[in-house]
Motif scaffolding. Structure first.
Motif, PDB file in Angstrom:
ATOM      1  N   ALA A 110     108.833  82.382 -20.246  1.00 25.55           N
ATOM      2  CA  ALA A 110     109.298  83.255 -19.159  1.00 25.55           C
ATOM      3  C   ALA A 110     110.619  83.930 -19.549  1.00 25.55           C
ATOM      4  CB  ALA A 110     109.451  82.459 -17.857  1.00 25.55           C
ATOM      5  N   VAL A 111     111.578  83.152 -20.084  1.00 25.75           N
ATOM      6  CA  VAL A 111     112.863  83.796 -20.404  1.00 25.75           C
ATOM      7  C   VAL A 111     112.744  84.702 -21.632  1.00 25.75           C
ATOM      8  CG1 VAL A 111     114.349  82.120 -19.250  1.00 25.75           C
ATOM      9  CG2 VAL A 111     113.891  81.855 -21.686  1.00 25.75           C
ATOM     10  N   GLU A 112     111.815  84.384 -22.536  1.00 26.47           N
ATOM     11  CA  GLU A 112     111.627  85.290 -23.674  1.00 26.47           C
ATOM     12  C   GLU A 112     111.075  86.639 -23.199  1.00 26.47           C
ATOM     13  OE1 GLU A 112     111.101  82.134 -27.374  1.00 26.47           O
ATOM     14  OE2 GLU A 112     109.291  82.934 -26.434  1.00 26.47           O
ATOM     15  N   CYS A 113     110.242  86.616 -22.174  1.00 33.11           N
ATOM     16  CA  CYS A 113     109.753  87.880 -21.595  1.00 33.11           C
ATOM     17  C   CYS A 113     110.908  88.638 -20.945  1.00 33.11           C
ATOM     18  CB  CYS A 113     108.647  87.622 -20.565  1.00 33.11           C
ATOM     19  SG  CYS A 113     107.110  87.010 -21.281  1.00 33.11           S
ATOM     20  N   VAL A 114     111.774  87.891 -20.224  1.00 33.65           N
ATOM     21  CA  VAL A 114     112.926  88.532 -19.563  1.00 33.65           C
ATOM     22  C   VAL A 114     113.847  89.150 -20.611  1.00 33.65           C
ATOM     23  CG1 VAL A 114     115.030  88.068 -18.228  1.00 33.65           C
ATOM     24  CG2 VAL A 114     112.835  87.090 -17.499  1.00 33.65           C
ATOM     25  N   ALA A 115     113.994  88.441 -21.755  1.00 33.90           N
ATOM     26  CA  ALA A 115     114.896  88.927 -22.800  1.00 33.90           C
ATOM     27  C   ALA A 115     114.242  90.020 -23.664  1.00 33.90           C
ATOM     28  CB  ALA A 115     115.336  87.756 -23.682  1.00 33.90           C
ATOM     29  N   GLY A 116     113.014  90.379 -23.348  1.00 35.20           N
ATOM     30  CA  GLY A 116     112.354  91.454 -24.086  1.00 35.20           C
ATOM     31  C   GLY A 116     111.814  91.003 -25.435  1.00 35.20           C
ATOM     32  N   LEU A 158     104.928  87.309 -12.990  1.00 31.37           N
ATOM     33  CA  LEU A 158     104.851  87.323 -14.459  1.00 31.37           C
ATOM     34  C   LEU A 158     103.693  86.450 -14.948  1.00 31.37           C
ATOM     35  CD1 LEU A 158     106.160  88.036 -17.205  1.00 31.37           C
ATOM     36  CD2 LEU A 158     107.554  85.972 -16.945  1.00 31.37           C
ATOM     37  N   ARG A 159     102.970  86.960 -15.930  1.00 28.04           N
ATOM     38  CA  ARG A 159     101.838  86.250 -16.517  1.00 28.04           C
ATOM     39  C   ARG A 159     101.879  86.415 -18.033  1.00 28.04           C
ATOM     40  NH1 ARG A 159      96.921  88.217 -16.258  1.00 28.04           N
ATOM     41  NH2 ARG A 159      97.536  89.902 -14.873  1.00 28.04           N
ATOM     42  N   LYS A 160     101.666  85.310 -18.757  1.00 30.86           N
ATOM     43  CA  LYS A 160     101.657  85.398 -20.225  1.00 30.86           C
ATOM     44  C   LYS A 160     100.779  84.295 -20.794  1.00 30.86           C
ATOM     45  CE  LYS A 160     102.895  86.472 -24.420  1.00 30.86           C
ATOM     46  NZ  LYS A 160     102.468  87.739 -25.010  1.00 30.86           N
ATOM     47  N   ARG A 161      99.874  84.666 -21.680  1.00 29.99           N
ATOM     48  CA  ARG A 161      99.036  83.646 -22.313  1.00 29.99           C
ATOM     49  C   ARG A 161      99.113  83.789 -23.820  1.00 29.99           C
ATOM     50  NH1 ARG A 161      93.502  84.559 -19.694  1.00 29.99           N
ATOM     51  NH2 ARG A 161      92.832  83.034 -21.215  1.00 29.99           N
ATOM     52  N   TYR A 162      98.871  82.665 -24.498  1.00 31.53           N
ATOM     53  CA  TYR A 162      98.737  82.679 -25.952  1.00 31.53           C
ATOM     54  C   TYR A 162      97.305  82.255 -26.230  1.00 31.53           C
ATOM     55  CZ  TYR A 162     103.838  82.128 -25.679  1.00 31.53           C
ATOM     56  OH  TYR A 162     105.156  82.267 -25.388  1.00 31.53           O
ATOM     57  N   VAL A 220     106.020  90.330 -24.869  1.00 27.49           N
ATOM     58  CA  VAL A 220     105.454  91.294 -23.923  1.00 27.49           C
ATOM     59  C   VAL A 220     104.550  90.541 -22.961  1.00 27.49           C
ATOM     60  CG1 VAL A 220     104.112  93.417 -23.709  1.00 27.49           C
ATOM     61  CG2 VAL A 220     105.487  93.016 -25.758  1.00 27.49           C
ATOM     62  N   PRO A 221     104.819  90.634 -21.655  1.00 29.59           N
ATOM     63  CA  PRO A 221     103.983  89.922 -20.680  1.00 29.59           C
ATOM     64  C   PRO A 221     102.563  90.495 -20.629  1.00 29.59           C
ATOM     65  CG  PRO A 221     105.985  90.799 -19.646  1.00 29.59           C
ATOM     66  CD  PRO A 221     105.906  91.369 -21.034  1.00 29.59           C
ATOM     67  N   ASP A 222     101.634  89.676 -20.145  1.00 27.81           N
ATOM     68  CA  ASP A 222     100.274  90.170 -19.926  1.00 27.81           C
ATOM     69  C   ASP A 222     100.123  90.763 -18.530  1.00 27.81           C
ATOM     70  OD1 ASP A 222      99.416  89.289 -22.421  1.00 27.81           O
ATOM     71  OD2 ASP A 222      99.107  87.262 -21.658  1.00 27.81           O
ATOM     72  N   GLY A 223     101.036  90.387 -17.640  1.00 32.20           N
ATOM     73  CA  GLY A 223     100.937  90.918 -16.287  1.00 32.20           C
ATOM     74  C   GLY A 223     102.236  90.720 -15.536  1.00 32.20           C
ATOM     75  N   GLY A 224     102.357  91.410 -14.406  1.00 32.69           N
ATOM     76  CA  GLY A 224     103.561  91.296 -13.594  1.00 32.69           C
ATOM     77  C   GLY A 224     104.613  92.305 -14.022  1.00 32.69           C
ATOM     78  N   THR A 225     105.739  92.297 -13.318  1.00 34.03           N
ATOM     79  CA  THR A 225     106.804  93.247 -13.659  1.00 34.03           C
ATOM     80  C   THR A 225     108.121  92.510 -13.843  1.00 34.03           C
ATOM     81  OG1 THR A 225     107.293  93.605 -11.327  1.00 34.03           O
ATOM     82  CG2 THR A 225     105.768  95.168 -12.365  1.00 34.03           C
ATOM     83  N   ARG A 278     112.325  95.591 -22.620  1.00 35.68           N
ATOM     84  CA  ARG A 278     112.370  95.972 -24.033  1.00 35.68           C
ATOM     85  C   ARG A 278     113.159  97.259 -24.272  1.00 35.68           C
ATOM     86  NH1 ARG A 278     108.584  93.601 -27.380  1.00 35.68           N
ATOM     87  NH2 ARG A 278     107.696  95.508 -28.181  1.00 35.68           N
ATOM     88  N   ASP A 279     113.754  97.786 -23.199  1.00 34.50           N
ATOM     89  CA  ASP A 279     114.587  98.981 -23.329  1.00 34.50           C
ATOM     90  C   ASP A 279     115.739  98.691 -24.316  1.00 34.50           C
ATOM     91  OD1 ASP A 279     115.502 101.421 -20.982  1.00 34.50           O
ATOM     92  OD2 ASP A 279     116.715 100.907 -22.743  1.00 34.50           O
ATOM     93  N   ARG A 280     115.892  99.549 -25.301  1.00 39.31           N
ATOM     94  CA  ARG A 280     116.886  99.286 -26.352  1.00 39.31           C
ATOM     95  C   ARG A 280     118.306  99.167 -25.814  1.00 39.31           C
ATOM     96  NH1 ARG A 280     115.729  99.851 -31.632  1.00 39.31           N
ATOM     97  NH2 ARG A 280     117.833 100.547 -32.162  1.00 39.31           N
ATOM     98  N   SER A 281     118.552  99.879 -24.715  1.00 42.20           N
ATOM     99  CA  SER A 281     119.915  99.858 -24.166  1.00 42.20           C
ATOM    100  C   SER A 281     120.285  98.469 -23.619  1.00 42.20           C
ATOM    101  CB  SER A 281     120.065 100.908 -23.064  1.00 42.20           C
ATOM    102  OG  SER A 281     119.240 100.546 -21.976  1.00 42.20           O
TER     103      SER A 281
END
Ligand SMILES: Nc1ncnc2c1ncn2[C@@H]1O[C@H](COP(=O)(O)OP(=O)(O)OP(=O)(O)O)[C@@H](O)[C@H]1O
Length: 298
Positions: free
Chosen positions: A45-51, A9-13, A54-59, A68-71
């Motif tokens: 990191a957990v905000e990305c997991v919770a949808g 996982l990768r995320k930048r501001y 949106v991450p910049d990279g990784g899965t 981000r799946d609505r279900s």
């Protein structure tokens, strides 16, 4: 079968890299801790997991789906840092409002009872104690009957008793089958609650293990302190293979080393008929493990 799988996982501001490279998996039914110093990237990191970001990279895979799946809105309950409700909203109104977001919510009255809020239903948010606010935010994370609950800095700002009560609560939530991801910077909390922990520093996972495993990994070095009853030559201690260093602090001798260090030191002393006064052994705990993993600035 993991319920959460995070890979690279990768995320930048802007120019700030909040999460550089984070990978971990969370198994069903466990309490998985994310521990790290301020600004390490835990919340991101957990905000990305919770949808929520949106991450910049990784899965990221949550229950076989994209975060981000609505279900997943119902399957993942989130209690985020400093969740603020309107001051005038009562506990009951908050519970009913959040329950209305879900097709098949938990019984809010039962949840309020379980969380010790039953006698506070008419209390306005602004009038709740810190502990009650936390209880309410946990209730709101659980109201959709989630399979996974993400709890961020759950006990920050609580007094020790309220913190212990919250821990008991988290354990009972886990017993009900909910998988919990817990962000914390309290060592004691991590040690007491978490089955496994990822230690994050500067946006990267620097260790991932059970609390006991993390302690073992850094506790190879032991430390013994004593005051010898008679003059003692450092070289006698250093001759023992278990001894790494000998440092003097006035009359105190500090010995570090590994293996059966205590036995090695007491044998040397016994041979020379020296008694070790005020003998102390320092066993590193999770606190020490954390400091060694993330450096002194942690
Ligand atoms: N919305 C944002 N915009 C810009 N920078 C941000 C934002 N959120 C976080 N950051 C920065 O990203 C880095 C990681 O922050 P994050 O909140 O994820 O860390 P944390 O480990 O949860 O910290 P804390 O324990 O203090 O909550 C920090 O440098 C922080 O200042």
């Amino acid at each position: 079968m993991p319920v959460i799988e995070v890979q690279n996982l990768r995320k930048r501001y802007g120019d700030t890299v909040a999460v550089r490279d984070v990978s971990f998996t969370v198994e069903r039914g466990e309490i998985f801790g994310i521990l790290g110093p301020n600004g390490a990237g835990k919340t991101t990191a957990v905000e990305c997991v919770a949808g929520l970001r949106v991450p910049d990279g990784g899965t990221i895979d949550v229950l076989g789906r994209e975060p981000r799946d609505r279900s997943l809105r119902r399957a993942v309950g989130v209690q985020l840092q400093e969740s603020q409700l309107p001051d005038k909203m009562t506990v009951q109104e908050a519970l009913q409002l959040y329950a209305s977001f879900y097709p098949d919510p938990a019984d809010w009255r039962a949840l309020a009872r379980e969380l010790g809020l039953a006698d506070q239903l008419r209390t306005r948010y602004a009038k709740l104690s810190g502990g009650r606010k936390q209880r309410l935010s946990i209730a709101l994370a659980l109201i959709g009957n989630p399979e996974i609950a993400v709890l961020d800095e759950l006990t920050t700002g609580l007094d020790p008793q309220a913190r212990r009560d919250t821990w008991d609560l988290i354990e009972s939530v886990r017993r009900s089958g909910v998988t919990i991801v817990l962000v914390t910077h309290f060592m004691e909390e991590a040690e007491r609650l978490c089955d496994r922990l990822a230690v994050i520093d500067h946006g990267e996972v620097v260790a991932l293990d059970t609390p006991a495993g993390l302690v073992d990994a850094v506790s190879a070095e032991q430390r013994i302190w004593f005051r010898p009853s008679a003059p003692l030559d450092d070289a006698l201690l250093l001759a023992a293979p278990e001894v790494a260093t000998v440092v003097r602090h006035g009359q105190q001798v500090e010995v570090t080393g590994s293996g059966n260090l205590l036995h090695a030191v007491t044998s040397v002393l016994a041979t020379h008929r020296i008694i070790a006064n005020d003998l102390r052994i320092e066993q590193p705990g999770l606190d020490e493990a954390f400091v060694r993993l993330v450096g002194k600035d942690g």
